[in-house]
Design a protein around this motif. Sequence first.
Motif, PDB file in Angstrom:
ATOM      1  N   ALA A  62       6.280   2.480  -6.595  1.00 47.84           N
ATOM      2  CA  ALA A  62       6.444   3.361  -5.433  1.00 47.84           C
ATOM      3  C   ALA A  62       7.737   2.978  -4.728  1.00 47.84           C
ATOM      4  CB  ALA A  62       5.257   3.224  -4.482  1.00 47.84           C
ATOM      5  N   ASP A  63       8.273   3.894  -3.922  1.00 47.59           N
ATOM      6  CA  ASP A  63       9.480   3.639  -3.138  1.00 47.59           C
ATOM      7  C   ASP A  63       9.112   2.870  -1.879  1.00 47.59           C
ATOM      8  OD1 ASP A  63      11.636   5.057  -4.549  1.00 47.59           O
ATOM      9  OD2 ASP A  63      10.441   6.845  -4.118  1.00 47.59           O
ATOM     10  N   LEU A  64       9.749   1.718  -1.665  1.00 44.94           N
ATOM     11  CA  LEU A  64       9.491   0.933  -0.463  1.00 44.94           C
ATOM     12  C   LEU A  64      10.199   1.589   0.720  1.00 44.94           C
ATOM     13  CD1 LEU A  64       8.233  -1.619   0.765  1.00 44.94           C
ATOM     14  CD2 LEU A  64      10.424  -2.753   0.364  1.00 44.94           C
ATOM     15  N   ALA A  65       9.433   1.912   1.763  1.00 43.50           N
ATOM     16  CA  ALA A  65      10.006   2.571   2.939  1.00 43.50           C
ATOM     17  C   ALA A  65       9.814   1.758   4.209  1.00 43.50           C
ATOM     18  CB  ALA A  65       9.364   3.946   3.126  1.00 43.50           C
ATOM     19  N   LEU A  66       8.935   0.737   4.168  1.00 38.29           N
ATOM     20  CA  LEU A  66       8.571   0.042   5.396  1.00 38.29           C
ATOM     21  C   LEU A  66       8.115  -1.379   5.086  1.00 38.29           C
ATOM     22  CD1 LEU A  66       7.961   0.457   8.508  1.00 38.29           C
ATOM     23  CD2 LEU A  66       5.630   1.044   7.809  1.00 38.29           C
ATOM     24  N   VAL A  67       8.524  -2.314   5.927  1.00 40.13           N
ATOM     25  CA  VAL A  67       8.001  -3.678   5.893  1.00 40.13           C
ATOM     26  C   VAL A  67       7.170  -3.854   7.155  1.00 40.13           C
ATOM     27  CG1 VAL A  67       8.571  -6.141   5.997  1.00 40.13           C
ATOM     28  CG2 VAL A  67       9.919  -4.597   4.546  1.00 40.13           C
ATOM     29  N   VAL A 120       0.870  -1.174   0.000  1.00 35.36           N
ATOM     30  CA  VAL A 120       0.000   0.000   0.000  1.00 35.36           C
ATOM     31  C   VAL A 120       0.905   1.221   0.000  1.00 35.36           C
ATOM     32  CG1 VAL A 120      -1.967  -1.096   1.147  1.00 35.36           C
ATOM     33  CG2 VAL A 120      -0.180  -0.027   2.530  1.00 35.36           C
ATOM     34  N   ALA A 121       0.395   2.345  -0.493  1.00 30.99           N
ATOM     35  CA  ALA A 121       1.226   3.542  -0.588  1.00 30.99           C
ATOM     36  C   ALA A 121       0.569   4.737   0.063  1.00 30.99           C
ATOM     37  CB  ALA A 121       1.529   3.849  -2.057  1.00 30.99           C
ATOM     38  N   LEU A 122       1.420   5.595   0.582  1.00 27.28           N
ATOM     39  CA  LEU A 122       1.051   6.905   1.102  1.00 27.28           C
ATOM     40  C   LEU A 122       1.818   7.862   0.214  1.00 27.28           C
ATOM     41  CD1 LEU A 122      -0.305   8.584   3.370  1.00 27.28           C
ATOM     42  CD2 LEU A 122       1.781   8.275   4.700  1.00 27.28           C
ATOM     43  N   GLY A 123       1.117   8.542  -0.681  1.00 27.22           N
ATOM     44  CA  GLY A 123       1.806   9.292  -1.718  1.00 27.22           C
ATOM     45  C   GLY A 123       2.494   8.289  -2.618  1.00 27.22           C
ATOM     46  N   ARG A 124       3.792   8.451  -2.829  1.00 28.78           N
ATOM     47  CA  ARG A 124       4.553   7.495  -3.644  1.00 28.78           C
ATOM     48  C   ARG A 124       5.495   6.654  -2.774  1.00 28.78           C
ATOM     49  NH1 ARG A 124       3.757   7.433  -8.636  1.00 28.78           N
ATOM     50  NH2 ARG A 124       5.740   6.456  -9.132  1.00 28.78           N
ATOM     51  N   THR A 125       5.152   6.553  -1.477  1.00 23.16           N
ATOM     52  CA  THR A 125       5.942   5.799  -0.520  1.00 23.16           C
ATOM     53  C   THR A 125       5.149   4.570  -0.099  1.00 23.16           C
ATOM     54  OG1 THR A 125       6.911   7.863   0.259  1.00 23.16           O
ATOM     55  CG2 THR A 125       7.148   5.944   1.678  1.00 23.16           C
ATOM     56  N   ALA A 126       5.762   3.389  -0.193  1.00 24.45           N
ATOM     57  CA  ALA A 126       5.029   2.143   0.011  1.00 24.45           C
ATOM     58  C   ALA A 126       5.441   1.388   1.263  1.00 24.45           C
ATOM     59  CB  ALA A 126       5.233   1.233  -1.201  1.00 24.45           C
ATOM     60  N   ALA A 127       4.493   0.601   1.759  1.00 23.45           N
ATOM     61  CA  ALA A 127       4.733  -0.363   2.831  1.00 23.45           C
ATOM     62  C   ALA A 127       4.371  -1.740   2.293  1.00 23.45           C
ATOM     63  CB  ALA A 127       3.872  -0.044   4.052  1.00 23.45           C
ATOM     64  N   LEU A 128       5.200  -2.724   2.607  1.00 19.83           N
ATOM     65  CA  LEU A 128       4.961  -4.110   2.232  1.00 19.83           C
ATOM     66  C   LEU A 128       4.370  -4.825   3.434  1.00 19.83           C
ATOM     67  CD1 LEU A 128       5.299  -6.684   0.497  1.00 19.83           C
ATOM     68  CD2 LEU A 128       7.670  -6.814   1.359  1.00 19.83           C
TER      69      LEU A 128
END
Length: 141
Positions: free
Chosen positions: A84-89, A13-21
């Motif tokens: 999107a850029d992955l920032a969080l797992v 899922v993304a917040l803006g163009r920042t994603a969490a897996l």
Amino acid sequence: MPDATELVHGTCVALGRTAALLRGPSGAGKSDLALRFLFLARRGPAALEPPNGERILVRPPETIRGRMEVRGIGIVEVKSLAEADLALVVDLASAGAIERMPEAGRTTRLLGVEVPTIALCPWEGSAPIKLAIALARARQS
């Protein structure tokens, strides 16, 4: 590692163009949490621009892009990004397995990059809000 690929079973899922897996076995609540996150009226703090350095881009397989399985309903169409850029797992766990005050610094290594990692209980009513806060915070580090 330019052009390296790693296939991971999960939901992004993304917040803006920042994603969490979101990771967890079948039935763990990945789609449920993603669905509630996607339909929040406002998804919390704004995501910041990715920091300089290595980044991991997440992309959905074309065969399932813009689709989500909703248990009891079937496959539904959802808004999606090409990447999107992955920032969080996020590892999904039961409420009893979640530390009240977890130590900072937990990471998961993907494609040689350390990605901040947290645990969340997907069934809590506040889980999508916690996910939005954690995702925004992950971009700041």
